[in-house]
Design an enzyme around this catalytic site. Structure first.
Site, PDB file in Angstrom:
ATOM      1  N   ASP A 172       0.825  -1.212   0.000  1.00 34.20           N
ATOM      2  CA  ASP A 172       0.000   0.000   0.000  1.00 34.20           C
ATOM      3  C   ASP A 172       0.862   1.267   0.000  1.00 34.20           C
ATOM      4  OD1 ASP A 172      -2.345   1.437  -0.002  1.00 34.20           O
ATOM      5  OD2 ASP A 172      -2.785   1.155   2.120  1.00 34.20           O
ATOM      6  N   HIS A 204       2.345   3.312  -9.038  1.00 35.43           N
ATOM      7  CA  HIS A 204       2.119   1.870  -9.243  1.00 35.43           C
ATOM      8  C   HIS A 204       3.281   1.233 -10.003  1.00 35.43           C
ATOM      9  CE1 HIS A 204      -1.742   2.231  -7.447  1.00 35.43           C
ATOM     10  NE2 HIS A 204      -2.305   2.897  -8.429  1.00 35.43           N
ATOM     11  N   LEU A 228      10.000 -20.761  -4.688  1.00 36.34           N
ATOM     12  CA  LEU A 228       9.123 -19.791  -4.018  1.00 36.34           C
ATOM     13  C   LEU A 228       7.744 -19.876  -4.672  1.00 36.34           C
ATOM     14  CD1 LEU A 228       8.882 -17.213  -2.080  1.00 36.34           C
ATOM     15  CD2 LEU A 228       9.195 -15.890  -4.168  1.00 36.34           C
TER      16      LEU A 228
HETATM   17  C1  IPE Z   1      -5.519  -2.596  -0.170  1.00 39.80           C
HETATM   18  O1  IPE Z   1      -5.161  -1.263  -0.302  1.00 39.80           O
HETATM   19  C2  IPE Z   1      -5.519  -3.247  -1.520  1.00 39.80           C
HETATM   20  C3  IPE Z   1      -4.205  -3.432  -2.142  1.00 39.80           C
HETATM   21  C4  IPE Z   1      -3.045  -3.130  -1.620  1.00 39.80           C
HETATM   22  C5  IPE Z   1      -4.242  -4.062  -3.450  1.00 39.80           C
HETATM   23  P1  IPE Z   1      -6.269  -0.113  -0.480  1.00 39.80           P
HETATM   24  O2  IPE Z   1      -5.514   1.146  -0.616  1.00 39.80           O
HETATM   25  O3  IPE Z   1      -7.192  -0.475  -1.563  1.00 39.80           O
HETATM   26  O4  IPE Z   1      -7.045  -0.204   0.908  1.00 39.80           O
HETATM   27  P2  IPE Z   1      -7.860   0.916   1.691  1.00 39.80           P
HETATM   28  O5  IPE Z   1      -8.834   1.514   0.717  1.00 39.80           O
HETATM   29  O6  IPE Z   1      -6.874   1.919   2.174  1.00 39.80           O
HETATM   30  O7  IPE Z   1      -8.504   0.184   2.821  1.00 39.80           O
HETATM   31  C1  IPE Z   2      -1.602   0.266  -3.294  1.00 36.26           C
HETATM   32  O1  IPE Z   2      -1.371   1.635  -3.355  1.00 36.26           O
HETATM   33  C2  IPE Z   2      -1.823  -0.347  -4.654  1.00 36.26           C
HETATM   34  C3  IPE Z   2      -3.231  -0.681  -4.944  1.00 36.26           C
HETATM   35  C4  IPE Z   2      -4.225  -0.610  -4.110  1.00 36.26           C
HETATM   36  C5  IPE Z   2      -3.502  -1.147  -6.283  1.00 36.26           C
HETATM   37  P1  IPE Z   2      -2.556   2.684  -3.356  1.00 36.26           P
HETATM   38  O2  IPE Z   2      -2.923   2.979  -4.761  1.00 36.26           O
HETATM   39  O3  IPE Z   2      -3.668   2.220  -2.494  1.00 36.26           O
HETATM   40  O4  IPE Z   2      -1.837   3.928  -2.707  1.00 36.26           O
HETATM   41  P2  IPE Z   2      -2.476   4.964  -1.705  1.00 36.26           P
HETATM   42  O5  IPE Z   2      -3.009   4.188  -0.550  1.00 36.26           O
HETATM   43  O6  IPE Z   2      -3.549   5.689  -2.450  1.00 36.26           O
HETATM   44  O7  IPE Z   2      -1.341   5.841  -1.315  1.00 36.26           O
HETATM   45 MG    MG Z   3      -4.065   2.461  -0.533  1.00 38.47          MG
END
Ligand code: IPE
Ligand code: IPE
Ligand code: MG
Length: 252
Positions: free
Chosen positions: A25, A42, A136
């Protein structure tokens, strides 16, 4: 041996988690902090995944599960969703040879149905190609949701005619997308959020957690090592009492 490589020796092999799961995240905030579009975050996150995969092999981790796209992530702007799909496709195109060479077995958890048929085919081919690798096991959670997984398991149990009295925790586990994979020992969440966000909600029953404020693209091998060191110090009691305490009880 480099200093950084010798330090891992201080973690006894039996204290290395067999299964690590990561909520990757913070890509969006990483990009925002640099004035870049979210998709750049990303992309950077994907680059980081390579490093962490390599480190996982080095550290002797057997199963790695990564949360790449949740069932809730469909709610993001269409352009971001499209970008994330494209990234999955690019990763398969660019990294599959290397992953295969390194002995990584690719698996998918979640539902493929909603993805573009071409992408579904690509994922299935990658799974087929790497199925005999065993260094792995990499579970990619893509279009994955823990609730969706449980709903899917219940539907399949009913379709199979499973009798109520035959339903056990072990049976439920065998109906999940993660069938055959041990429960995660350690779950890492980057970017500081203190929530599960629908990730492995059944399997996480006794997982140890490590949450770091670091955004995923910056979560490097050193920090990964620190997470493993923290895990090695944990006293996993599974509802019992730790052996050291038990000895005292018997002695006293
Ligand atoms: C969880 O992160 C999903 C992934 C890392 C793929 P999100 O960014 O979607 O989660 P919330 O919205 O903060 O709970
Ligand atoms: C995690 O990073 C990746 C996915 C959920 C696909 P985010 O896109 O949720 O990044 P933040 O949380 O907005 O910073
Ligand atoms: Mg996120």
């Amino acid at each position: 041996m480099a200093e950084s490589d010798s330090k891992i020796d201080t973690i006894p092999p039996d204290k290395i988690p067999r299964h690590v799961a990561i909520i990757m995240d913070g890509n969006g905030r990483w990009a925002l902090a640099r004035g870049l579009p979210r998709l750049a975050g990303h992309r950077a996150g994907t680059e980081n995944l390579r490093r962490i995969l390599r480190a996982s092999v080095e550290f002797g981790i057997k199963y790695l599960t990564i949360y790449a796209f949740s069932t809730e992530n469909w709610g993001r702007p269409p352009e971001e969703v499209r970008g994330l799909m494209r990234i999955l496709e690019d990763v398969i195109d660019r990294e599959l040879d290397e992953l295969d060479k390194e002995g990584v077995q690719l698996r998918h958890i979640g539902r493929l149905e909603r993805l573009d048929p071409r992408l579904q085919e690509k994922v299935l081919q990658a799974i087929e190609r790497t199925k005999d690798n065993d260094r792995l096991i990499l579970n990619v959670a893509f279009n994955y949701g823990g609730r969706d997984e449980i709903v899917c398991a219940i539907q399949r149990m009913i379709r199979d005619g499973v009798k109520a009295e035959d339903v056990t925790a072990e049976l439920v586990s065998r109906y999940l997308f993660t069938a055959g994979v041990p429960d995660p020992d350690l779950i890492i969440r980057t970017s500081g959020e203190l929530r599960i966000s629908n990730f492995l909600i059944w399997q996480a029953a006794y997982a140890e957690w490590y949450v770091t404020p670091t955004y995923w693209p910056d979560f490097d091998k050193e920090e990964f090592r620190r997470a493993l060191e923290a895990y090695a110090q944990r006293d996993r009691r599974f509802g019992g009492i730790s052996p050291a305490v038990e000895d005292k009880v018997h002695a006293g």
